[in-house]
Each structure stands twice: as structure tokens, then as C-alpha cells.
Design a protein around this motif. Structure first.
Motif, mmCIF file in Angstrom:
data_model
loop_
_atom_site.group_PDB
_atom_site.id
_atom_site.type_symbol
_atom_site.label_atom_id
_atom_site.label_comp_id
_atom_site.label_asym_id
_atom_site.label_seq_id
_atom_site.Cartn_x
_atom_site.Cartn_y
_atom_site.Cartn_z
ATOM 1 N N LEU A 1 21.423 -15.506 33.968
ATOM 2 C CA LEU A 1 21.412 -14.096 34.359
ATOM 3 C C LEU A 1 20.447 -13.864 35.522
ATOM 4 O O LEU A 1 20.726 -13.080 36.432
ATOM 5 N N LEU A 60 22.086 -15.033 38.692
ATOM 6 C CA LEU A 60 23.162 -14.118 39.098
ATOM 7 C C LEU A 60 22.616 -12.810 39.648
ATOM 8 O O LEU A 60 23.165 -12.240 40.590
ATOM 9 N N ARG A 61 21.509 -12.342 39.059
ATOM 10 C CA ARG A 61 20.905 -11.109 39.600
ATOM 11 C C ARG A 61 20.388 -11.357 41.009
ATOM 12 O O ARG A 61 20.457 -10.471 41.875
ATOM 13 N N ALA A 77 21.737 -13.512 43.133
ATOM 14 C CA ALA A 77 22.948 -13.518 43.979
ATOM 15 C C ALA A 77 23.427 -12.088 44.240
ATOM 16 O O ALA A 77 23.817 -11.748 45.364
ATOM 17 N N GLU A 78 23.378 -11.248 43.217
ATOM 18 C CA GLU A 78 23.797 -9.849 43.391
ATOM 19 C C GLU A 78 22.898 -9.154 44.416
ATOM 20 O O GLU A 78 23.381 -8.420 45.281
ATOM 21 N N VAL A 127 23.956 -10.166 47.840
ATOM 22 C CA VAL A 127 25.199 -9.514 48.293
ATOM 23 C C VAL A 127 24.916 -8.055 48.654
ATOM 24 O O VAL A 127 25.467 -7.521 49.623
ATOM 25 N N ARG A 128 24.023 -7.404 47.914
ATOM 26 C CA ARG A 128 23.644 -6.026 48.278
ATOM 27 C C ARG A 128 22.876 -6.027 49.594
ATOM 28 O O ARG A 128 23.053 -5.138 50.437
ATOM 29 N N LEU A 153 23.397 -8.042 51.980
ATOM 30 C CA LEU A 153 24.424 -8.196 53.021
ATOM 31 C C LEU A 153 25.022 -6.844 53.409
ATOM 32 O O LEU A 153 25.247 -6.567 54.590
ATOM 33 N N GLN A 154 25.260 -5.979 52.415
ATOM 34 C CA GLN A 154 25.804 -4.650 52.703
ATOM 35 C C GLN A 154 24.831 -3.837 53.556
ATOM 36 O O GLN A 154 25.228 -3.155 54.500
ATOM 37 N N VAL A 196 24.888 -15.050 54.148
ATOM 38 C CA VAL A 196 26.102 -15.409 53.398
ATOM 39 C C VAL A 196 25.966 -16.832 52.844
ATOM 40 O O VAL A 196 26.274 -17.084 51.667
ATOM 41 N N ALA A 206 23.729 -16.748 49.802
ATOM 42 C CA ALA A 206 24.380 -16.180 48.613
ATOM 43 C C ALA A 206 25.391 -17.168 48.027
ATOM 44 O O ALA A 206 25.475 -17.336 46.795
ATOM 45 N N THR A 207 26.155 -17.836 48.902
ATOM 46 C CA THR A 207 27.127 -18.838 48.443
ATOM 47 C C THR A 207 26.420 -19.979 47.721
ATOM 48 O O THR A 207 26.868 -20.439 46.664
ATOM 49 N N LEU A 250 25.366 -18.942 44.216
ATOM 50 C CA LEU A 250 26.506 -18.956 43.283
ATOM 51 C C LEU A 250 26.879 -20.388 42.906
ATOM 52 O O LEU A 250 27.212 -20.673 41.746
ATOM 53 N N PHE A 279 24.418 -21.725 40.333
ATOM 54 C CA PHE A 279 24.762 -21.183 39.019
ATOM 55 C C PHE A 279 25.940 -21.960 38.427
ATOM 56 O O PHE A 279 25.909 -22.374 37.263
#
Lengths: 93, 93, 93, 93
Positions: free
Chosen positions: D12, D15-16, D18-19, D22-23, D25-26, D42, D45-46, D49, D52
């Protein structure tokens, strides 16, 4: 005996195809073929090597890893770690 | 003349190394070498092919793509799309 | 102005989808979902990020790289090298 | 009980992260950050993942696959095939 002996001929056939593709790449470079066509052929050769790796890995897990985990203990753990590291290298390469 | 002619010898040397690695893989399979060592060698061969692809792509962008974008218009767009598609195939393979 | 402004909404939509997939992964782990189903979802999230990267790269080449190569000289070379390095990181990650 | 429960918190946490990437990146897209810096993020982040996925796969092989191969038979084969297919998807994505 390594676990992949049974399907050795399959593996060798895949690898000979990959070798042919890499030789094809040399011919394309030598004849000044268009870059994009060469890059497409690189993707094909890489995919052929990956297919070989996946087939070999499946066999390895079915034989070496299954044998080790059946026995359990430190050797089972070492075999799993080793397989997992090889998978990680393939995912990242 | 394709854009990669100038460094053709570099490209051919990289590809001959990749070919040697793929032949090495056949020998390893033939001699029943340990699966994990073979998988490590697959990663090396894949990396060699990727290095070749990246060098070729850099040249292609510096020559063909730069020439096309200098002229502009539909051909420039087509060249960029083509390069981008080739990059996508490499990223996904 | 960065080259990707025009299609910013497209990029943001793709990224929100990737974010949703990564949050979905946390929920799957939290609910003890089956490992293989989780791994399938990881492949989907990775593909979404790659699609975003490829779209962004295409735009970057069409704007920043094309502008630089039109001017030529050291800056053009630097831009091409920079784009090529970013592509190499994506191919290898 | 799925094989990964024991280290659920580790998963977890990854994954948090990675999240968060991704945020990030936005935010970068929204603020018109430089394309190349976005592409570097990017790749990060890849990679997160993939780390994981590799950790989850290792656990899956140590638990589900090892249990199935200990019992042998058709189920063992099915589990190995399933794991191998998931690995193939990760290698190719």
C-alpha cells in the motif's frame, strides 16, 4: 539435468530465428535501408528474444522452482528469490 | 542517402555483438546451462538491441525528421508521426 | 508556452484515468484480491502511463524539437540529445 | 487468504507513492512544465509500479504457486501457466 532439456529443440529454433533477424538488421544497415523499417525489425527481434525468455522461465518454474519449493526451507527461498530477480531484470530491460 | 550512413560501422559493430550474444544463447541451451544464467544473457542481448535502436533513432531524428520539419507541411507531420509510432513500438516491446 | 498546452485536457484525462487505476490497485490489495488480477491491473496502469508519455513526446518533437532544429546549431543538437535521452529512459523503464 | 496479506502495508505504501507521482504528473501538465521533466517523472512512476508488481509476484510464487506445485497435477500446471502469463504481460508492457 536442466529443466529445459525436453523442449530444447523449440528453444534452439526460436533462437535461430532471432539470430536470423539480427543478421537481417546488419544487412539492412549495410544497404542503407530506411531507419523506420530497421526499427520495426529491432522490435521483432526483441519480441522473439522475450518469447524465448518467457518459455524458458515457465519451464524453469515448473521444474527447478517447483522441486525446490516441494523440499522447502532455505533452498526453496533462494530459488524463488533467484527466479524473481531474473524476472525483474527482464521486466526492466 | 539514409541518415545513419556516417556511423554505419558503429551500428554494425553493435549488431555483431548482439548476434554473438544470440549465438551464445544457443550454445548455452545446447549445453544445458542453468536457466537463470541464460535469462541474464537474454537481458544483455535485449539491452544491446535497444542501445542500437536508440542510437539509430537519435540519428534519424537529427537527419530525416529535422529535414522534414525544416520544410514543414504535411510531410513534416507524416515524418513526426512515423518516428513517434516507431518509438511507441520500442517502448511497448 | 510549452508545446503540449493545446491538448492539455487530453493529457489530464489520461492521467486521471491512470490515477484511478492506481487507486483501484490499492483497493484490490486492501481487499486481498487475487494476485494475478492485481498484476493484470498493473499492466493496464503502466500502459496508460506509456500512452500518455508517447502522446507528450510526439507533441514535444512536433514543437520544441522542430523549432530547435529549424534554427540549427548547438541548441538543435542539445534538444535532440535531450529528447533522445528521454526516449531511452522510457524504452528501458 | 491471499499470499500477499503479510506485507500488505508495504504494498500500500508503494502504491500510494505511485499515486502521488501520477498526481504530480497532472500538476506538471497543468502548470505547463517542460515536457522532458514530465517524461522523467513518467519513467519514475512506471518504475514504482514495476517494483510493486515484482514484489507481489515474488510473494505469489512463494505462496500460491509453491502450494499448488506441492500438490502437483493439473492445478499446479494451471497455476504455473497463469503466473507465467502474468509475467509475460509485465515483460511486454
Amino acid at each position: 539435468m536442466a529443466g529445459y532439456t525436453a523442449t530444447k529443440q523449440d528453444h534452439l529454433r526460436r533462437l535461430r530465428r532471432a539470430e536470423g533477424q539480427v543478421r537481417g538488421l546488419q544487412r539492412m544497415v549495410d544497404e542503407d535501408k530506411y531507419c523506420i523499417d530497421i526499427l520495426t525489425q529491432v522490435s521483432a527481434a526483441t519480441s522473439a528474444l522475450q518469447s524465448f525468455a518467457i518459455a524458458l522461465l515457465e519451464e524453469h518454474m515448473a521444474h527447478c522452482v517447483a522441486d525446490a519449493t516441494a523440499k522447502g526451507g532455505a533452498e526453496a527461498e533462494a530459488k524463488l528469490k533467484e527466479a524473481s530477480d531474473a524476472i525483474a531484470r527482464l521486466i526492466r530491460s
